[in-house]
Design an enzyme around this catalytic site. Structure first.
Site, PDB file in Angstrom:
ATOM      1  CE1 TYR A 116      15.897  55.299  -8.017  1.00  0.00           C
ATOM      2  CE2 TYR A 116      16.576  57.447  -8.863  1.00  0.00           C
ATOM      3  CZ  TYR A 116      16.848  56.107  -8.626  1.00  0.00           C
ATOM      4  OH  TYR A 116      18.059  55.573  -8.991  1.00  0.00           O
TER       5      TYR A 116
HETATM    6  N1  NAD Z   1      20.365  53.337 -15.087  1.00  0.00           N
HETATM    7  C1  NAD Z   1      20.724  54.506 -14.597  1.00  0.00           C
HETATM    8  O1  NAD Z   1      20.915  55.509 -15.320  1.00  0.00           O
HETATM    9  C2  NAD Z   1      20.934  54.680 -13.109  1.00  0.00           C
HETATM   10  C3  NAD Z   1      21.317  55.950 -12.626  1.00  0.00           C
HETATM   11  C4  NAD Z   1      21.502  56.108 -11.254  1.00  0.00           C
HETATM   12  C5  NAD Z   1      21.346  55.038 -10.398  1.00  0.00           C
HETATM   13  N2  NAD Z   1      20.971  53.817 -10.887  1.00  0.00           N
HETATM   14  C6  NAD Z   1      20.803  52.705  -9.949  1.00  0.00           C
HETATM   15  O2  NAD Z   1      21.559  51.600 -10.416  1.00  0.00           O
HETATM   16  C7  NAD Z   1      20.890  50.371 -10.085  1.00  0.00           C
HETATM   17  C8  NAD Z   1      20.682  49.543 -11.344  1.00  0.00           C
HETATM   18  O3  NAD Z   1      19.892  50.298 -12.273  1.00  0.00           O
HETATM   19  P1  NAD Z   1      19.404  49.680 -13.654  1.00  0.00           P
HETATM   20  O4  NAD Z   1      19.178  50.815 -14.562  1.00  0.00           O
HETATM   21  O5  NAD Z   1      20.314  48.564 -14.047  1.00  0.00           O
HETATM   22  O6  NAD Z   1      17.993  49.084 -13.215  1.00  0.00           O
HETATM   23  P2  NAD Z   1      17.240  47.728 -13.658  1.00  0.00           P
HETATM   24  O7  NAD Z   1      15.804  47.898 -13.315  1.00  0.00           O
HETATM   25  O8  NAD Z   1      17.586  47.366 -15.048  1.00  0.00           O
HETATM   26  O9  NAD Z   1      17.889  46.643 -12.684  1.00  0.00           O
HETATM   27  C9  NAD Z   1      17.489  46.488 -11.343  1.00  0.00           C
HETATM   28  C10 NAD Z   1      17.289  45.003 -11.060  1.00  0.00           C
HETATM   29  O10 NAD Z   1      16.979  44.853  -9.678  1.00  0.00           O
HETATM   30  C11 NAD Z   1      16.089  43.760  -9.549  1.00  0.00           C
HETATM   31  N3  NAD Z   1      15.363  43.872  -8.283  1.00  0.00           N
HETATM   32  C12 NAD Z   1      14.461  44.824  -7.925  1.00  0.00           C
HETATM   33  N4  NAD Z   1      14.000  44.586  -6.691  1.00  0.00           N
HETATM   34  C13 NAD Z   1      14.617  43.460  -6.254  1.00  0.00           C
HETATM   35  C14 NAD Z   1      14.537  42.705  -5.048  1.00  0.00           C
HETATM   36  N5  NAD Z   1      13.714  43.055  -4.050  1.00  0.00           N
HETATM   37  N6  NAD Z   1      15.322  41.615  -4.923  1.00  0.00           N
HETATM   38  C15 NAD Z   1      16.144  41.235  -5.929  1.00  0.00           C
HETATM   39  N7  NAD Z   1      16.248  41.899  -7.107  1.00  0.00           N
HETATM   40  C16 NAD Z   1      15.482  43.005  -7.255  1.00  0.00           C
HETATM   41  C17 NAD Z   1      15.164  43.882 -10.761  1.00  0.00           C
HETATM   42  O11 NAD Z   1      14.525  42.661 -11.071  1.00  0.00           O
HETATM   43  C18 NAD Z   1      16.129  44.369 -11.851  1.00  0.00           C
HETATM   44  O12 NAD Z   1      16.626  43.282 -12.617  1.00  0.00           O
HETATM   45  C19 NAD Z   1      19.596  50.790  -9.389  1.00  0.00           C
HETATM   46  O13 NAD Z   1      19.817  50.758  -7.993  1.00  0.00           O
HETATM   47  C20 NAD Z   1      19.384  52.210  -9.850  1.00  0.00           C
HETATM   48  O14 NAD Z   1      18.612  52.963  -8.935  1.00  0.00           O
HETATM   49  C21 NAD Z   1      20.765  53.633 -12.224  1.00  0.00           C
END
Ligand code: NAD
Length: 336
Positions: free
Chosen positions: A151
């Site tokens: 990841y």
């Molecule tokens: N939550 C955390 O603590 C955290 C920490 C660091 C980074 N991030 C990053 O922040 C972003 C959001 O994280 P989150 O926790 O809200 O995740 P999440 O899984 O709740 O949201 C991600 C969304 O992306 C959509 N998605 C995935 N592949 C897709 C595609 N090919 N086309 C269109 N939509 C697509 C999914 O359906 C989902 O709704 C991510 O990039 C994640 O890596 C999150």
């Protein structure tokens, strides 16, 4: 301002859409809820997002579909992707490559394909995991990157692509989010699993010995940083830490969480996850200087907010808190 938010059916993305919509912006919300590891949760959030004033919701798979409408914006906030260290060691690895790397490459290409004066600024979600474990001081943005899981590698690749696009004149900004929590937190994430277990009266499943520390950051602080980045003209390709300045050990966080719930909870130790950082710790100097931002929500207050949400879910008729879809090791939690 015309704003596109990708990942709008997700945890962070849905809050970001709420905030842009509340501020009166025209929002195109983009997601492919079937790509979420918990599609039922994403579809429910998606319906809610689509009903917001000023929001148009478009189901677009960024890794497969035409992205012309996505690039036609003043600002694109790109939050779509496959998060999570644990699953990325298995089948999630190919998904992370597709939905993080390929999707971002296609999105950037589409934005770069627009006439120079009509290219959007692109704010991209990266992660504290690009640093690996923090040492004796907080991680600064110019520290060497040391990803320790597939990841994290996918996020480093996303950052490299954003850097290349910036060299070609696209105004990209990387926001390195640190352990985000709050209402609508993903079911695979620690506080979600702990809260649901405690509310069920089950032992709390803790990976490792609980001594790992994290810059836990409340989602409303993350939203504030993201909106600030969308409003500023920042140096192209720059990375900015979006994390709470004070790290907290997982065991201490559990103490706060059970204190808010008013319960005593047993802990069930599980094997530590490979590639999970021992310590994350955000240096927040750059965010303060460039965005005028620091995280202001303390962990006790933020956890109370998240737990109120878990309780609301359980109170819904038909129990949205009914048994969850089974996803990897999150089988112990209810849908959220
Ligand atoms: N939550 C955390 O603590 C955290 C920490 C660091 C980074 N991030 C990053 O922040 C972003 C959001 O994280 P989150 O926790 O809200 O995740 P999440 O899984 O709740 O949201 C991600 C969304 O992306 C959509 N998605 C995935 N592949 C897709 C595609 N090919 N086309 C269109 N939509 C697509 C999914 O359906 C989902 O709704 C991510 O990039 C994640 O890596 C999150």
């Amino acid at each position: 301002m015309r704003v596109v938010v990708t990942g709008a059916a997700g945890f962070i993305g849905s809050h970001v859409v709420d905030a842009f919509s509340a501020a009166g912006h025209e929002v195109l919300a983009v997601d492919a809820p079937g790509r979420s590891p918990t599609p039922d949760v994403a579809r429910r959030t998606w319906a809610r997002v689509a009903a917001r004033p000023g929001v148009v919701a478009a189901e677009i798979d960024l890794a497969a579909h035409d992205l012309g409408t996505v690039a036609a914006a003043d600002v694109v906030v790109h939050l779509a992707g496959r998060p999570g260290v644990r699953d990325s060691w298995g089948a999630g690895r190919a998904v992370a490559e597709r939905d993080n790397v390929l999707a971002t490459r296609r999105l950037l290409a589409s934005c770069m394909g627009r006439p120079a004066r009509r290219r959007p600024r692109v704010i991209i979600a990266s992660s504290s995991s690009v640093y690996g474990s923090a040492g004796r001081r907080p991680n600064r943005e110019d520290d060497p990157l040391s990803p320790a899981s597939p990841y994290a590698v996918s996020k480093v690749e996303v950052e490299r692509l954003a850097g290349l696009a910036a060299r070609d004149g696209l105004r990209t900004v990387l926001l390195r989010y640190f352990s985000v929590y709050g209402p609508r937190q993903r079911p695979d994430m620690a506080f979600h699993r702990f809260a649901e277990a405690a509310l069920d009266g089950r032992p709390l499943p803790v990976f490792g010995d609980g001594r790992r520390t994290r810059s836990f950051t409340h989602v409303q602080d993350v939203v504030a940083a993201t909106l600030a980045a969308a409003a500023e003209e920042l140096p192209p390709g720059i990375a900015v830490n979006v994390g709470h300045a004070e790290p907290v050990a997982v065991t201490d966080a559990i103490g706060l969480l059970t204190g808010v719930l008013g319960v005593r909870a047993e802990i069930r130790r599980e094997a530590p996850v490979a590639g999970d950082a021992e310590r994350t710790w955000a240096d927040t100097g750059r965010a303060r200087r460039l965005l005028g931002w620091t995280a202001t929500t303390g962990l006790a207050e933020g956890l109370a907010d998240q737990i109120a949400w878990h309780r609301e879910l359980r109170a819904l008729p038909g129990g949205v808190g009914g048994r969850p879809p089974q996803t990897g090791r999150s089988e112990e939690v209810r849908v959220g």
